[in-house]
Each structure stands twice: as C-alpha cells, then as structure tokens.
Design a protein around this motif. Structure first.
Motif, PDB file in Angstrom:
ATOM      1  N   VAL A  75      47.369  64.572  34.543  1.00  0.00           N
ATOM      2  CA  VAL A  75      48.339  64.764  35.628  1.00  0.00           C
ATOM      3  C   VAL A  75      47.617  65.181  36.903  1.00  0.00           C
ATOM      4  O   VAL A  75      46.734  66.043  36.877  1.00  0.00           O
ATOM      5  N   HIS A  76      47.964  64.559  38.012  1.00  0.00           N
ATOM      6  CA  HIS A  76      47.406  64.928  39.315  1.00  0.00           C
ATOM      7  C   HIS A  76      48.136  66.188  39.778  1.00  0.00           C
ATOM      8  O   HIS A  76      49.253  66.119  40.295  1.00  0.00           O
ATOM      9  N   LEU A  77      47.523  67.343  39.582  1.00  0.00           N
ATOM     10  CA  LEU A  77      48.192  68.623  39.842  1.00  0.00           C
ATOM     11  C   LEU A  77      48.711  68.739  41.270  1.00  0.00           C
ATOM     12  O   LEU A  77      49.811  69.237  41.515  1.00  0.00           O
ATOM     13  N   TRP A  78      47.892  68.308  42.231  1.00  0.00           N
ATOM     14  CA  TRP A  78      48.275  68.446  43.638  1.00  0.00           C
ATOM     15  C   TRP A  78      49.558  67.671  43.949  1.00  0.00           C
ATOM     16  O   TRP A  78      50.388  68.121  44.728  1.00  0.00           O
ATOM     17  N   ARG A  79      49.728  66.521  43.290  1.00  0.00           N
ATOM     18  CA  ARG A  79      50.891  65.676  43.569  1.00  0.00           C
ATOM     19  C   ARG A  79      52.185  66.260  42.993  1.00  0.00           C
ATOM     20  O   ARG A  79      53.259  65.714  43.221  1.00  0.00           O
ATOM     21  N   LEU A  80      52.096  67.348  42.264  1.00  0.00           N
ATOM     22  CA  LEU A  80      53.297  68.016  41.748  1.00  0.00           C
ATOM     23  C   LEU A  80      53.992  68.857  42.817  1.00  0.00           C
ATOM     24  O   LEU A  80      55.122  69.289  42.632  1.00  0.00           O
ATOM     25  N   PHE A  81      53.298  69.086  43.939  1.00  0.00           N
ATOM     26  CA  PHE A  81      53.813  69.994  44.971  1.00  0.00           C
ATOM     27  C   PHE A  81      54.503  69.227  46.094  1.00  0.00           C
ATOM     28  O   PHE A  81      54.179  68.072  46.373  1.00  0.00           O
ATOM     29  N   SER A  82      55.436  69.901  46.731  1.00  0.00           N
ATOM     30  CA  SER A  82      56.115  69.362  47.912  1.00  0.00           C
ATOM     31  C   SER A  82      55.617  70.087  49.153  1.00  0.00           C
ATOM     32  O   SER A  82      55.214  71.256  49.088  1.00  0.00           O
ATOM     33  N   LEU A  83      55.659  69.404  50.277  1.00  0.00           N
ATOM     34  CA  LEU A  83      55.149  69.958  51.536  1.00  0.00           C
ATOM     35  C   LEU A  83      56.245  70.685  52.306  1.00  0.00           C
ATOM     36  O   LEU A  83      57.337  70.158  52.501  1.00  0.00           O
ATOM     37  N   VAL A  84      55.927  71.897  52.718  1.00  0.00           N
ATOM     38  CA  VAL A  84      56.740  72.629  53.693  1.00  0.00           C
ATOM     39  C   VAL A  84      55.792  72.969  54.833  1.00  0.00           C
ATOM     40  O   VAL A  84      54.928  73.841  54.687  1.00  0.00           O
ATOM     41  N   GLU A  85      55.913  72.276  55.938  1.00  0.00           N
ATOM     42  CA  GLU A  85      54.951  72.415  57.033  1.00  0.00           C
ATOM     43  C   GLU A  85      55.414  73.446  58.052  1.00  0.00           C
ATOM     44  O   GLU A  85      56.508  73.331  58.616  1.00  0.00           O
ATOM     45  N   LEU A  86      54.576  74.451  58.270  1.00  0.00           N
ATOM     46  CA  LEU A  86      54.865  75.474  59.275  1.00  0.00           C
ATOM     47  C   LEU A  86      54.304  75.005  60.609  1.00  0.00           C
ATOM     48  O   LEU A  86      53.132  74.649  60.703  1.00  0.00           O
ATOM     49  N   THR A  87      55.114  75.008  61.633  1.00  0.00           N
ATOM     50  CA  THR A  87      54.712  74.437  62.923  1.00  0.00           C
ATOM     51  C   THR A  87      54.512  75.478  64.016  1.00  0.00           C
ATOM     52  O   THR A  87      54.012  75.153  65.085  1.00  0.00           O
ATOM     53  N   GLN A  88      54.871  76.727  63.769  1.00  0.00           N
ATOM     54  CA  GLN A  88      54.715  77.761  64.793  1.00  0.00           C
ATOM     55  C   GLN A  88      53.384  78.469  64.617  1.00  0.00           C
ATOM     56  O   GLN A  88      53.088  79.011  63.549  1.00  0.00           O
ATOM     57  N   ASN A  89      52.562  78.466  65.649  1.00  0.00           N
ATOM     58  CA  ASN A  89      51.250  79.119  65.627  1.00  0.00           C
ATOM     59  C   ASN A  89      51.445  80.611  65.901  1.00  0.00           C
ATOM     60  O   ASN A  89      51.792  81.009  67.010  1.00  0.00           O
ATOM     61  N   MET A  90      51.206  81.432  64.884  1.00  0.00           N
ATOM     62  CA  MET A  90      51.413  82.862  65.040  1.00  0.00           C
ATOM     63  C   MET A  90      50.180  83.556  65.612  1.00  0.00           C
ATOM     64  O   MET A  90      50.299  84.512  66.383  1.00  0.00           O
ATOM     65  N   ARG A  91      48.980  83.103  65.253  1.00  0.00           N
ATOM     66  CA  ARG A  91      47.761  83.780  65.694  1.00  0.00           C
ATOM     67  C   ARG A  91      47.577  83.645  67.208  1.00  0.00           C
ATOM     68  O   ARG A  91      47.212  84.592  67.888  1.00  0.00           O
ATOM     69  N   GLN A  92      47.786  82.449  67.755  1.00  0.00           N
ATOM     70  CA  GLN A  92      47.612  82.215  69.186  1.00  0.00           C
ATOM     71  C   GLN A  92      48.953  82.065  69.898  1.00  0.00           C
ATOM     72  O   GLN A  92      49.048  81.387  70.925  1.00  0.00           O
ATOM     73  N   GLN A  93      49.995  82.707  69.380  1.00  0.00           N
ATOM     74  CA  GLN A  93      51.325  82.508  69.939  1.00  0.00           C
ATOM     75  C   GLN A  93      51.448  82.997  71.380  1.00  0.00           C
ATOM     76  O   GLN A  93      52.320  82.535  72.126  1.00  0.00           O
ATOM     77  N   GLY A  94      50.566  83.899  71.802  1.00  0.00           N
ATOM     78  CA  GLY A  94      50.631  84.378  73.182  1.00  0.00           C
ATOM     79  C   GLY A  94      49.791  83.566  74.148  1.00  0.00           C
ATOM     80  O   GLY A  94      49.715  83.905  75.337  1.00  0.00           O
TER      81      GLY A  94
END
Length: 370
Positions: A75-94
């Motif tokens: 089984v391709h372990l990585w392909r078992l996961f779904s993507l939730v993409e975070l789009t807000q940059n917290m480190r350089q948010q300022g």
C-alpha cells in the motif's frame, strides 16, 4: 506525538518534508505492533501530518510522498492521506512583501524586483554592530564547516575579551560490551559524527552569555525541543561547587529561551553503537551545541527575529535558500552575507518533484469535491 480526544486517538507527525518514506514505513509498522492491529494502516489510529513539502528533503532517503519501487506492491501509505492546504502565512504575516518574495522563491519564480529587494539586504560594515553583529544575530550557512568556522570566530572574540570559559567533556562508558575492550581507548571506538552519538557532542565550550541550541527534546510541553535556541544565564556545578574542579565535571545550566522563558537544562545520558562492533556506548553530556551559526538543515522548523544568511556559491541543495530565508519573521530582521543570484534561479531554489506532488494532491481534492 500521540493524543487522545474523547474516545479517538490521534498521532501527529511534524515537518513532513524531513521524513523519508523508509521512516514512514517504520512508523506505520511500529504503530500496528503497538495497537496489535497488523492489518490496519498505522494501527487504526487517526494520523495528521504537518509540513511543507517544498522545504528540504530528507537526507539520504526517499521523500515521504515517493514510494520506492522496492516497496511495491505494498500500500502506498502517502496516498492514504487527504490534503488540507493552509494558505495564511503566520511567520511573516506582518510583512507581506517578504511573504510574496518567499512564495515566489519556493516555486522558482523570482522576478527582477525580488532580486533588487534582496540586494538591499546585503550585510554592510554598519550592520556589524547592533543586532547583526558577529555574536548577535544567528548566521545560517549551507555547510557544517562554515558553521564551525563562525562559531570558532565568535569564541575567539570572547576570548579576547577575557571571558571565563569552560571546556566540558562528555563522559563515555562502554556498556553491553560484545568484545574484550580492556586495552582499548574508548575514544577510538566512538564516532566523531555527532549524528551517530545520539546528537550529543564529545566536547563543548560554554560560558555565561554563550548562545546554544538544544539537541534533544527535553520537555515538549514547555517548548524545550530539539532546535530551541537560547543564551546561558547561569552555570551550576555539581556538589555545590563554585567552579569547575575536575575536567570530568559536567554542570547544569540555566538558559534563557526567550519567549519560552528561563529553564534548567541538566546533563542527559544517551546510548549509541560503538565502532567496530564493540557494543554500546553510553554518553553523559549536556544536550547542547553552540549556535551563533547553524546549518540550514538544523534550522528547519525554527523561527528567529534576526539572521544573517549565506546565499552564495556554497548553496548546494534545492530549497536551501527558501528554507534559510523563511526562518526570519520580516525583512527588517534579515541580512545576507553573500548573494549569488544564479543560485536562486533554475533548479537550485525549488524542488520540482515536490511541486508536482502538491499539484497532484490539489487536483485529487478537487476531483473528490465534485
């Protein structure tokens, strides 16, 4: 890390880009054993993986998203996961200007305007005082020898100021011996590679005011993790001594970790294989290294307010420039000691395979949403 919420157990893997597929398989296998559910991926636990695939890939391993041919048809372990993409940059948010530059660099799309902006951040003589001085802002280099040279330069600076320094030597003991080592110098059967000695150095020069980095997870809840950087505020010698009495003395130290506060760090013991199959070495030592400078790999996952970064000819891996620059919160806290623009174009700055995998996951999520 494993957590339980009501009746549901969760496992969190951080810094996914640093995990090789081989390690991923080992995690899966171990969790199946622990939960006694050999037929269920990760022992039936809920797994969340955090990380940026476009950061540095694992050293000498296959990326977590790329199943090696030798593991087919498993089984391709990585392909078992779904993507939730975070789009807000917290480190350089300022600093949106800096965030835009980093977003362009991570996919290899820097413009002339971006290069002009980087040129304004080249280190000058005026920067050598204040936050960007030799012993203040951390230096981020691509190679270990560059890090060692800078740390030694800072030590020499403090020696010239006649600061009281102490050389701490690790206490190494051969345990579980598998060969007769009666006449063997223990130093000859201990690796000189810190990555093969439980991340513990064989020797460490310390003093009050020295900048150091933790090399092990001391207390996760308090933020005392591998990679945490702080300044030594106090040295506490064994048996209430006021100074180092014997070369074998290993003290405890109080370190100011900034936002995480001041904490007592004590010597720790780790075990690792001895060379030439002599058995196991147990090393007792402070879990620290000097950190006026660090490699890009070691800084992955860290955040700093000020840094001087090498972006010159010594860059050698995809994503190094992006990871190094993105450790800093804002352009105000950034200086560059060498800039080779050719290293920020072409294939060096970004990982094309990781970009393709991100695009594949996005398409798959769109397909599932239809």
């Amino acid at each position: 890390m494993r957590y339980q919420w009501k009746d549901i157990e969760w496992v969190f893997f951080d810094e996914a880009s640093m995990i090789g597929y081989e390690t991923f398989i080992q995690m899966d296998s171990r969790l199946r054993q622990l939960k006694k559910k050999e037929d269920e991926p990760f022992g039936g636990l809920n797994v969340i993986i955090f990380g940026d695939l476009l950061q540095l890939p694992p050293v000498k391993m296959t990326p977590i998203y790329d199943q090696p041919l030798r593991y087919l048809p498993a089984v391709h372990l990585w392909r078992l996961f779904s993507l939730v993409e975070l789009t807000q940059n917290m480190r350089q948010q300022g600093d949106t200007t800096f965030a835009d530059l980093l977003n362009a660099l991570r996919v290899g799309e820097l413009t002339a305007q971006h290069f002009q902006l980087l040129m304004t951040k080249i280190l000058t003589e005026e920067d050598q005082v204040g936050e960007f001085g030799l012993h203040n802002a951390i230096r981020i280099f691509p190679k270990k020898d560059m890090v060692a040279a800078h740390n030694e330069a800072v030590l020499e600076y403090y020696r010239n100021l006649r600061v009281q320094m102490y050389t701490i030597k690790a206490d190494d003991t051969l345990v579980n011996a598998t060969r007769n080592a009666t006449n063997v110098d223990i130093g000859s059967i201990v690796s000189t590679d810190i990555n093969k000695t439980g991340a513990m150095p064989s020797q460490l020069v310390i003093f009050v005011g020295a900048k150091v980095m933790l090399r092990s997870n001391v207390d996760v809840e308090k933020g005392l993790l591998n990679g945490a950087i702080g300044t030594i505020k106090e040295i506490i010698w064994p048996n209430f001594r006021r100074d180092q009495m014997y070369p074998t003395d290993i003290p405890s130290v109080r370190i100011d970790f900034g936002r995480d506060g001041i904490h007592l760090i004590q010597p720790r013991a780790v075990q690792f294989p001895a060379l030439r199959n002599y058995g196991t070495i147990e090393r007792r030592m402070l879990p620290l290294i000097l950190s006026w400078a660090c490699t890009v790999h070691k800084m992955q996952g860290c955040t700093v307010d000020y840094a001087v970064i090498h972006l010159g000819s010594q860059l050698f891996a995809k994503g190094q420039a992006y990871v190094a620059l993105s450790r800093v919160r804002s352009l105000d806290g950034l200086r560059i000691d060498e800039l080779d623009c050719s290293k920020l174009t072409g294939k060096t700055p970004c990982n094309e395979e990781a970009i393709k995998e991100m695009e594949r996951m996005r398409r798959y999520q769109m397909y599932r949403a239809l």
